[in-house]
Scaffold this motif. Structure first.
Motif, PDB file in Angstrom:
ATOM      1  N   CYS A   1       4.686  21.226  11.155  1.00 21.71           N
ATOM      2  CA  CYS A   1       3.924  22.279  10.690  1.00 21.71           C
ATOM      3  C   CYS A   1       3.545  22.985  10.164  1.00 21.71           C
ATOM      4  O   CYS A   1       2.906  23.612   8.997  1.00 21.71           O
ATOM      5  CB  CYS A   1       2.801  22.022  12.438  1.00 21.71           C
ATOM      6  N   LEU A   2       4.555  23.907  10.126  1.00 10.95           N
ATOM      7  CA  LEU A   2       5.424  25.029   9.530  1.00 10.95           C
ATOM      8  C   LEU A   2       5.366  24.478   7.453  1.00 10.95           C
ATOM      9  O   LEU A   2       4.971  25.602   7.225  1.00 10.95           O
ATOM     10  CB  LEU A   2       6.593  25.511  10.335  1.00 10.95           C
ATOM     11  N   GLN A   3       6.204  23.492   8.088  1.00 11.66           N
ATOM     12  CA  GLN A   3       6.331  23.358   6.404  1.00 11.66           C
ATOM     13  C   GLN A   3       4.987  22.967   5.816  1.00 11.66           C
ATOM     14  O   GLN A   3       4.725  23.822   4.849  1.00 11.66           O
ATOM     15  CB  GLN A   3       6.680  21.604   6.004  1.00 11.66           C
ATOM     16  N   LEU A   4       3.681  22.453   6.395  1.00  9.36           N
ATOM     17  CA  LEU A   4       2.908  22.210   5.390  1.00  9.36           C
ATOM     18  C   LEU A   4       2.018  23.083   5.385  1.00  9.36           C
ATOM     19  O   LEU A   4       1.080  23.660   4.419  1.00  9.36           O
ATOM     20  CB  LEU A   4       2.107  20.751   6.509  1.00  9.36           C
ATOM     21  N   ALA A   5       1.991  24.480   6.531  1.00 11.75           N
ATOM     22  CA  ALA A   5       1.480  25.485   6.445  1.00 11.75           C
ATOM     23  C   ALA A   5       2.109  26.468   5.205  1.00 11.75           C
ATOM     24  O   ALA A   5       0.511  27.044   4.487  1.00 11.75           O
ATOM     25  CB  ALA A   5       1.848  26.531   7.826  1.00 11.75           C
TER      26      ALA A   5
ATOM     27  N   SER B   1       0.670  28.338  -0.008  1.00  6.74           N
ATOM     28  CA  SER B   1       0.795  29.219  -1.308  1.00  6.74           C
ATOM     29  C   SER B   1       0.221  28.439  -1.927  1.00  6.74           C
ATOM     30  O   SER B   1       0.365  28.976  -3.398  1.00  6.74           O
ATOM     31  CB  SER B   1       2.671  29.072  -1.478  1.00  6.74           C
ATOM     32  N   GLU B   2      -0.425  26.844  -2.085  1.00  2.72           N
ATOM     33  CA  GLU B   2      -1.603  26.533  -3.120  1.00  2.72           C
ATOM     34  C   GLU B   2      -2.781  26.996  -2.728  1.00  2.72           C
ATOM     35  O   GLU B   2      -3.586  26.488  -3.998  1.00  2.72           O
ATOM     36  CB  GLU B   2      -0.973  24.917  -2.533  1.00  2.72           C
ATOM     37  N   LEU B   3      -3.121  26.855  -1.809  1.00  4.87           N
ATOM     38  CA  LEU B   3      -4.749  26.978  -1.289  1.00  4.87           C
ATOM     39  C   LEU B   3      -5.069  29.191  -1.845  1.00  4.87           C
ATOM     40  O   LEU B   3      -4.635  29.545  -1.494  1.00  4.87           O
ATOM     41  CB  LEU B   3      -5.097  26.889  -0.304  1.00  4.87           C
ATOM     42  N   PRO B   4      -6.602  29.016  -2.729  1.00  9.15           N
ATOM     43  CA  PRO B   4      -6.993  30.403  -2.662  1.00  9.15           C
ATOM     44  C   PRO B   4      -7.473  30.617  -1.392  1.00  9.15           C
ATOM     45  O   PRO B   4      -8.348  30.262  -0.981  1.00  9.15           O
ATOM     46  CB  PRO B   4      -8.551  30.001  -3.997  1.00  9.15           C
ATOM     47  N   ALA B   5      -7.259  32.156  -1.375  1.00  6.33           N
ATOM     48  CA  ALA B   5      -7.799  32.259  -0.265  1.00  6.33           C
ATOM     49  C   ALA B   5      -9.805  32.415  -0.363  1.00  6.33           C
ATOM     50  O   ALA B   5     -10.474  31.932  -1.102  1.00  6.33           O
ATOM     51  CB  ALA B   5      -7.808  33.886  -0.506  1.00  6.33           C
ATOM     52  N   GLY B   6      -9.629  32.333   1.836  1.00  2.00           N
ATOM     53  CA  GLY B   6     -11.664  32.061   1.174  1.00  2.00           C
ATOM     54  C   GLY B   6     -11.538  30.902   2.598  1.00  2.00           C
ATOM     55  O   GLY B   6     -10.738  30.636   3.666  1.00  2.00           O
ATOM     56  N   ALA B   7     -12.870  30.699   2.695  1.00  2.69           N
ATOM     57  CA  ALA B   7     -13.231  30.137   4.197  1.00  2.69           C
ATOM     58  C   ALA B   7     -12.734  28.920   4.080  1.00  2.69           C
ATOM     59  O   ALA B   7     -11.411  28.431   5.258  1.00  2.69           O
ATOM     60  CB  ALA B   7     -14.642  30.110   4.934  1.00  2.69           C
ATOM     61  N   GLU B   8     -12.409  27.796   3.258  1.00  5.00           N
ATOM     62  CA  GLU B   8     -12.417  26.891   3.359  1.00  5.00           C
ATOM     63  C   GLU B   8     -10.578  27.229   4.035  1.00  5.00           C
ATOM     64  O   GLU B   8      -9.890  25.864   4.726  1.00  5.00           O
ATOM     65  CB  GLU B   8     -11.855  25.939   1.916  1.00  5.00           C
TER      66      GLU B   8
ATOM     67  N   SER C   1     -10.411  27.982   7.585  1.00  9.63           N
ATOM     68  CA  SER C   1     -10.171  26.567   8.111  1.00  9.63           C
ATOM     69  C   SER C   1      -8.746  25.330   8.106  1.00  9.63           C
ATOM     70  O   SER C   1      -8.916  25.061   8.960  1.00  9.63           O
ATOM     71  CB  SER C   1     -11.906  25.548   7.670  1.00  9.63           C
ATOM     72  N   ALA C   2      -7.979  25.190   6.946  1.00  7.60           N
ATOM     73  CA  ALA C   2      -7.400  24.179   6.694  1.00  7.60           C
ATOM     74  C   ALA C   2      -6.274  24.782   7.811  1.00  7.60           C
ATOM     75  O   ALA C   2      -5.517  23.812   8.804  1.00  7.60           O
ATOM     76  CB  ALA C   2      -6.792  24.076   5.170  1.00  7.60           C
ATOM     77  N   MET C   3      -5.850  26.034   7.922  1.00  5.64           N
ATOM     78  CA  MET C   3      -4.922  27.019   8.781  1.00  5.64           C
ATOM     79  C   MET C   3      -5.084  26.494   9.537  1.00  5.64           C
ATOM     80  O   MET C   3      -4.543  25.845  10.916  1.00  5.64           O
ATOM     81  CB  MET C   3      -4.448  28.318   7.998  1.00  5.64           C
TER      82      MET C   3
END
Length: 75
Positions: free
Chosen positions: A31-35, A40-47, A50-52
């Motif tokens: 889970c840490l590796q995916l987090a 690093s890949e997702l832009p900041a925001g609500a999505e 939510s994913a985190m």
């Protein structure tokens, strides 16, 4: 839900074998590796938030599944 289920849900369940301790560590590590990748890949925001949150929730429930399984009989 009966009283035994309530007790099971709200009682600490320590890992009682090396295999269970390792399983907890494997879940946390994956889970840490995916987090870190999502961070690093997702832009900041609500999505992203939510994913985190959902990944953290997934880690929690996966570890609960390991912890809440019946104890192995002692030899």
């Amino acid at each position: 839900m009966d009283a035994a289920d309530v007790i099971r849900r709200f009682t600490f369940h320590p890992a009682d074998t090396d295999e269970r301790r390792q399983a907890h560590e494997d879940i946390r590590s994956a889970c840490l590796q995916l987090a870190l990748m999502l961070h690093s890949e997702l832009p900041a925001g609500a999505e992203k938030q939510s994913a985190m949150f959902r990944l953290e929730e997934t880690m929690f429930w996966a570890n609960a599944a390991i912890a809440r399984q019946p104890k192995e009989p002692q030899p």
